[in-house]
Structures are given as structure tokens and as C-alpha cells.
Scaffold this motif. Structure first.
Motif, PDB file in Angstrom:
ATOM      1  N   ASP A  21       0.850  -1.174   0.000  1.00 14.39           N
ATOM      2  CA  ASP A  21       0.000   0.000   0.000  1.00 14.39           C
ATOM      3  C   ASP A  21       0.893   1.233   0.000  1.00 14.39           C
ATOM      4  N   ALA A 224      -5.948   3.575  -1.128  1.00 21.00           N
ATOM      5  CA  ALA A 224      -6.172   4.753  -0.290  1.00 21.00           C
ATOM      6  C   ALA A 224      -5.612   6.011  -0.939  1.00 21.00           C
ATOM      7  N   ARG A 227      -7.858   7.396  -3.678  1.00 21.12           N
ATOM      8  CA  ARG A 227      -9.038   8.005  -3.071  1.00 21.12           C
ATOM      9  C   ARG A 227      -8.712   9.381  -2.499  1.00 21.12           C
TER      10      ARG A 227
END
Lengths: 524, 225
Positions: A21, A224, A227
Motif C-alpha cells: 500500500d 487509499a 481516493r
């Protein structure tokens, strides 16, 4: 020498690590790395202190502030920006990137877009055009990695000369290397303010207008980071931040930003935003660009190549894309021409330098030797630049054109010829001890003594041929970099490139070996 | 622009360009260091009695001699990772190291060939012929310093990159050639005296070497690049 090829194949296996991530990585390092343009005023440029400033730099800084980390800005070009994103060198790209379905395959385009612009052409004084079709067959300078190069070339049969960045095509345009410069309409409007470009016009208006979007790596789709960026841009539309930046940086006002502000500020009767994220994480369809939602159609060969890509993660576009094939083959052909000219040039320059140095004419040989010494200790890359930009401008004033091909060939032939000349002069002085005056036998002895370094200097010239790519010669490195910047298949293209070069070098070595045999026969 | 204005502008940007030149020096030292270490190792393998070691070393040397440095530069820049995680910490793998590795490959090939010749000459007690390695290596190292400018192509902030930045900041086409010539002069000033010295040294050694080996070709050029 198949060992060499074997080694090249061994290098095939190198890959890059993927972060689970990206957001986690950003927090870990306490900084978000954002790629911005350095040569696209006023969106991304250097101020007089060498700092990055501009419309997109302000966006980048505000985004980092929202995340509560520092912003680390990295300068990118049209040619390398998607590669840097894919490599993981940057987390986020805010660099005048137009949103297309092709690019959606190699990067995660963040919605909504933050600006929109199209392409236009800046024409030299004296070039007349009322419509795009008038430019058919004309030589037009362009910037590598720009999304409209391919459609414009195909649609209007433009003869494109592709350069790196914005400075080089503009200089080429001013030197008369092309009739016009095909580039982003916003950038051209900005360049036209420059007094040097008085008399240059952009009469054709914008075509292929596309929204500009931020992008994150392909692997970050739905993550994430994507977004957070999308939310920031939506907020910027709502707060009028982007309209403010438009005024601050004196960008000609666009309909796009005004409309986007209205669209994104609309609320339903209950007071909630009309443009909202759906449970899937995507914005509702009404707030997205409908033209880009349809998947692109694929034919048989394309599908096969895509299957290879799925299975072994190799995207061999030169197998199915006729445009890429043409670019790559032309690149190989140009490289072969360059190799021939550089090797011959090196030998001729070497013979001349060796003759003058070896003649031992008082003062003349010494002065000449000093010049040769300077040439030998000046980086060849700088010599190519000097020939290209300076000699190019001087020649343009006299109505000649010095292209990148000529500049690169000349720079490399001179640099290697200077080294060869020294070796030949050394060899001649040794040969003179037995053959005085030198005569035919002495010359043969000279070449025999100098043979080993002669071959390695000539081969060195071949190995340096790729430097021509720095002055926009569309040789094979330029072709490979261009293709991989459009498709994100650097692994395939770099390996193909290496194989092409190794084969060329092995052929040249073989040629010299044959030549040596021939010489032995002549010498008896 | 008058000559005085040109000099003033170049003087003003000198500290900035000098900072770039430090990168060139760093890259040169790193690539010569890496290449020499690898090349010496290959040479030792080539002169060993084990056939397998000899073969591996010969193969690697042939590869190092053949692979074009400028293409390797792109190869490493495009295909090597940018950040690596070791034991939870994030390390960057910066472009200048990739450039040093790319340049180091050619140095390794050169050292492998020339150091092998030197080792064999030394064992045959042709000490002068063996010592020719020193000036030849010096000259080659300086040529590598010139090649370090190609780092600009993959984004290293060295002197040619900075020259381009200066040209962009000055925004005057007439200054372009002066900035490039000035950047080139840095290399000439550093490299030329060293090359001249090592060539003189080499000529003296070569004259002595010919007495020992009888090969007149010792006196001309280097073995291979």
C-alpha cells in the motif's frame, strides 16, 4: 560470442518490488513524492533560484498539506513521467497528463480531472495554413510522449520530428528545422508571449481536447492514495482553489474549470453533494467522463499479445502495433546509418589527425596537437550539443540546416578520430625507425602496429552511437524509449534494444576481423 | 552579449556548476572503483589454472567489452528499482549509482584485459611491460570521467544537467554555446595534465618493455577499451 546474448537474457529477470500500500510507504517516509513538469510554464517550471513553481506545484503542495506530510517534488518530462510512476520513483503524478483510454491501461488515472486542454500547432512566420489538412506532408516538430503525436501523424500525414521536452523542439523550430511545433495549446499560448516569437502564429485552434488528470501507479487502483487524491481534487473544484490558481498563474480562463466548479458544487434538496462516491468507491457516472468509460475493442493479434502480457507480464507491442513496428524498424535503420557514418568518419578524421600530427611540421603540428588534446578531453555529449545547438543556429542564419544526425555523427567521429589520430601518429613514429621515409611499407607497418587500438576505438564509436538520441535523432534508443513511454513496457523494449545493439557490435567486430585478414593478404 | 557580460554570467553560475561537477567526480570514482575491483577479480580468474574459472571470466569480459555503456545506462535506469526495503527501512537506489554501475561495466572489461596482460608480464619478469597498466588505467579512468556526463540523460544533477538549467534560466540562445564550452573546459583543465603525464610515463615504460618482450606494438595505444 553467444555468451554475450546469454548474459543479456540473464538480465531479463530483473523486476521491481511492489508496495502493498503506497499510502503506508508515504506515511513511513513522512513525505509524498510528486512528479511535476519543469518545462511547462506556468504549470510546472523553475524560478530564478532554480526552485519548482507553478499551477501544478501549488496543487502538489496543497495535497501534501492535506495528508500532513512534506512534499518532495521531482521534475518529470512527457517522455519519462509514466515510467517513473510505474517504477515507483514517484507516488503521484501531477504533470499535464491528458486522460486517454490507452493511458488508463498503464496507470491509474485519478478522477475527477483538474484541467483540460488540447493540441495546436505554432507556425513559423511565412508558413500559411487555414486548416490542419494544409500541413499534410510538412515537417513538424513535436515533443516525445505527447498523446496527440500519433493521431495527428496518422490523420494529417504530418512528418513529425520528435524531441525531448519543450526547449528542444522550440529551438529546432526557430532554427528552421520544421514548419511548426505541435504541442499543448495552453503551453503554446504561454510561449507566444515571448518577444523572440513575434511573427509566429497558432491559427488552427485546439483539437483533441482532453481532460488533464493526476495519476498514481497501476497497482494503486482503488487504493487509499487514489481516493485521497480524488477527494482533494473534488474539494479543489468545490472551493474554487483551481480557479484561484488559474488567476494566480495568469492562465487564459477556460470553460472547463468554471463548469467543473458548478458541477461539483451542485447539491440535492437534502443538502448532500450530487457528485458523490458510490459504494464501489467510484464517483457517480454523471460526474465522470462518459467518453472514457467504454472498453477499447481488441482484435485477434492484439488479444494474443495481451494474453502473453497476462501470462508472463511482457507487453511486446512491436509484435502487433504497426505504428510501433514502424518506429522501431526506422530506429534500427537509422542506427545502422549512424554506425556506418560514425565509423567511416572516425577513420577519416583519425587518418587526417594522424597525418598532421605525424608530419611534425614545426608550430603547425604542435598547435594542431593542442586542439586535438582539447577535443579528447571534452565530454562527447557536450560536443554533440555544441554542434547541434550552436552550429545549428549559425548554419540556420546562412540558410543551411544541421540536423541531429549530422551533429551527432560529427561530434562522435571527431572525438574518436582525435584518439585514433594520436594512436596512428604514435605508431608512425615507431614505424619510422625501420622505414624512413615512411613509404608504402611504413604505412602498412603503422596500421599493423595500431590495429588493436584502432579497432577498439572504432567499436567504441559504435557503442556511443546512442548519444544521437539526445538530439532527437529517432534512432533505436529514442524509438525504444518512446514506445515504452506510451505503453509502459520498458522491460521488453530495453531488452530488445540491448539485443539489437549487441548484434550490431558483434557484426562490426566480425567486419574488422575480416578486414584484418584482407590486410594481411595485401601486406603479403 | 558583450564578452564582459558573458564572463559575469558564467562567474555568477560557477558555484552551481561546480556543485554539478562534484557529482561527475563522485560518479567517476564510483564507476572506476567498482569496475577496477570487478576487473581485477576477472583478471585473477583468467590467470588461474582452473579451466572453468577461466571460461567464466573470459565470457564475462567479452560481455563487458561488448555491452554498449550508453544503452546500459538506460537499461539500468529503466529496469532497476528506485527504492528497496531492507529490514523494514526504505532505502533509495538513486540514479547516480545506476550510472556508476553502467559505466563500471566497461571499466571492468578494460581492467580485465589490461590487468591480465600485466599479471602475465610480471610473472615473466617483464616488469616494465607490466607497469604499463598504471598509465593506461589512468587514461581510461579519465575517459570514464568524461562519460559521466551521460548521467544527465537519466536525470543525475551533474554538470551537463546544470548547464541546461543555467541555459534555461538565462533564457538567451546566444549564451548556450558559452555555457557548454565552459562546462567542457572543466574537464579539459582537470584531465589534460593528468593524461599528458601518464602518456609520458607510458612512453618511457614502453621503450623499456620493448627490450624485454620484443613487441613493438607495446608502444602504441592501449590493449583494448
Amino acid at each position: 560470442m553467444p555468451r554475450v546474448l546469454w548474459l543479456a537474457l540473464l538480465l531479463f529477470g530483473l523486476a521491481q518490488p511492489a508496495w502493498a500500500d503506497r499510502m503506508e510507504l508515504i506515511e513511513k517516509r513522512g513525505a509524498v513524492v510528486i512528479g511535476v513538469k519543469t518545462d511547462f510554464p506556468p504549470f510546472g517550471m523553475l524560478d530564478s533560484d532554480g526552485r519548482l513553481v507553478g499551477f501544478e506545484v501549488d496543487m502538489a503542495t496543497d495535497f501534501a498539506r492535506r495528508l500532513g506530510v512534506s512534499a518532495r517534488l521531482v521534475g518529470v518530462s512527457s517522455a519519462n513521467r509514466l515510467q517513473k510512476l510505474e517504477d515507483g520513483e514517484i507516488d503521484l503524478l501531477i504533470a499535464t497528463l491528458g486522460d486517454t483510454s490507452e493511458r488508463r491501461k498503464i496507470a491509474t488515472i485519478v478522477e475527477p480531472p483538474y484541467y483540460a486542454s488540447g493540441a495546436t500547432v505554432l507556425l513559423r512566420p511565412g508558413i500559411e495554413a487555414d486548416e490542419w489538412a494544409d500541413l499534410r506532408g510538412k515537417t513538424i516538430c513535436a515533443t516525445q510522449g505527447a498523446l496527440y503525436n500519433k493521431p495527428m501523424r496518422q490523420r494529417f500525414m504530418l512528418d513529425l520530428k520528435v524531441y525531448n521536452g519543450t526547449r528542444d523542439p522550440l529551438l529546432a523550430l526557430r532554427n528552421g528545422a520544421c514548419a511548426g511545433w505541435l504541442y499543448d495549446a495552453t503551453a503554446i499560448a504561454n510561449e507566444m508571449k515571448h518577444p523572440d516569437l513575434a511573427g509566429y502564429r497558432a491559427p488552427l485552434g485546439q483539437v483533441l481536447t482532453s481532460p488533464w488528470a493526476a495519476a498514481v501507479a497501476r497497482s494503486e487502483r482503488g487504493g487509499a492514495l487514489e481516493r485521497a487524491v480524488g477527494d482533494a481534487i473534488a474539494d479543489w473544484h468545490r472551493e474554487g482553489f483551481l480557479l484561484e490558481l488559474e488567476r494566480k498563474w495568469a492562465v487564459p480562463p477556460t470553460r472547463f474549470l468554471a463548469d467543473a466548479r458548478d458541477d461539483w458544487s451542485r447539491k440535492d434538496p437534502a443538502g448532500a453533494w450530487l457528485c458523490q462516491r458510490q459504494p464501489s468507491g467510484e464517483w457517480n457516472a454523471a460526474c465522470r467522463n462518459p467518453a472514457l468509460l467504454t472498453p477499447s475493442d481488441v482484435n485477434g493479434l492484439y488479444r494474443l499479445a495481451l494474453q502473453i502480457r497476462e501470462a508472463v507480464k511482457l507487453d511486446i507491442t512491436v509484435l502487433y502495433d504497426p505504428y510501433d513496428q514502424w518506429i522501431f524498424l526506422r530506429g534500427i535503420l537509422l542506427t545502422l546509418q549512424l554506425v556506418a557514418v560514425i565509423v567511416l568518419g572516425t577513420l577519416v578524421a583519425g587518418a587526417v589527425v594522424g597525418a598532421v600530427l605525424g608530419a611534425r611540421i614545426p608550430v603547425v603540428s604542435q598547435a594542431f596537437g593542442a586542439v586535438i588534446a582539447v577535443i579528447r578531453t571534452t565530454p562527447p555529449l557536450l560536443q554533440i550539443y555544441i554542434f547541434y545547438f550552436w552550429l545549428g543556429a549559425v548554419a540556420a542564419d546562412h540558410g543551411f540546416e544541421i540536423g541531429g544526425f549530422f551533429a551527432a555523427a560529427m561530434g562522435l567521429a571527431l572525438y574518436n578520430g582525435a584518439a585514433l589520430g594520436n594512436v596512428l601518429a604514435e605508431a608512425a613514429s615507431v614505424a619510422r625507425e625501420r622505414h624512413s621515409p615512411l613509404g608504402r611499407a611504413g604505412l602498412v607497418e603503422t596500421v599493423r602496429l595500431a590495429w588493436e587500438p584502432l579497432v577498439s576505438i572504432a567499436i567504441n564509436g559504435v557503442r556511443m552511437t546512442g548519444m544521437a538520441s539526445t538530439v532527437a535523432v529517432p534512432e533505436v534508443i529514442n524509438a525504444a524509449a518512446g514506445i515504452s513511454s506510451e505503453h509502459g513496457n520498458a522491460d521488453v523494449m530495453m531488452n530488445l534494444l540491448m539485443v539489437v545493439y549487441v548484434v550490431i557490435i558483434l557484426i562490426m567486430m566480425k567486419l574488422f576481423a575480416v578486414l584484418k585478414k584482407g590486410m594481411h593478404r595485401v601486406a603479403g | 552579449m558583450s564578452p564582459a557580460e558573458i564572463v559575469t554570467a558564467l562567474w555568477k553560475w560557477t558555484p552551481y556548476l561546480a556543485g554539478g561537477f562534484l557529482w561527475n567526480i563522485l560518479i567517476s570514482l564510483a564507476s572506476v572503483g567498482i569496475g577496477t575491483a570487478a576487473g581485477v577479480l576477472l583478471a585473477v580468474m583468467r590467470t588461474s589454472r582452473r579451466r572453468l574459472l577461466q571460461r567464466i571470466a573470459l565470457g564475462l569480459t567479452a560481455a563487458a567489452r561488448t555491452l554498449p555503456t550508453f544503452v546500459l545506462l538506460f537499461y539500468f535506469a529503466f529496469l532497476f528499482p528506485v527504492e528497496i526495503e531492507i529490514a523494514g527501512a526504505v532505502y533509495s537506489f538513486p540514479a547516480w549509482i545506476k550510472v556508476s554501475l553502467a559505466l563500471g561495466v566497461a571499466v571492468a572489461g578494460f581492467v580485465s584485459d589490461n590487468f591480465t596482460a600485466a599479471l602475465l608480464a610480471w610473472r615473466a619478469r617483464h616488469h616494465a611491460a607490466a607497469l604499463i597498466f598504471v598509465p593506461a588505467w589512468t587514461t581510461y579512468s579519465l575517459m570514464t570521467a568524461l562519460a559521466s556526463t551521460t548521467g544527465s540523460v537519466v536525470g543525475v544533477d551533474e554538470i551537463v544537467s546544470r548547464s541546461n538549467a543555467v541555459i534555461a534560466a538565462l533564457d538567451d540562445t546566444g549564451m548556450m554555446v558559452w555555457v557548454y564550452l565552459y562546462a567542457g573546459a572543466w574537464f579539459t583543465v582537470v584531465c589534460l595534465p593528468l593524461i599528458t603525464l601518464s602518456q609520458r610515463f607510458k612512453r618511457r615504460l614502453a621503450a623499456r618493455a620493448v627490450e624485454a618482450t620484443g613487441r613493438q606494438a607495446e608502444r602504441v595505444g592501449e590493449k583494448t577499451t
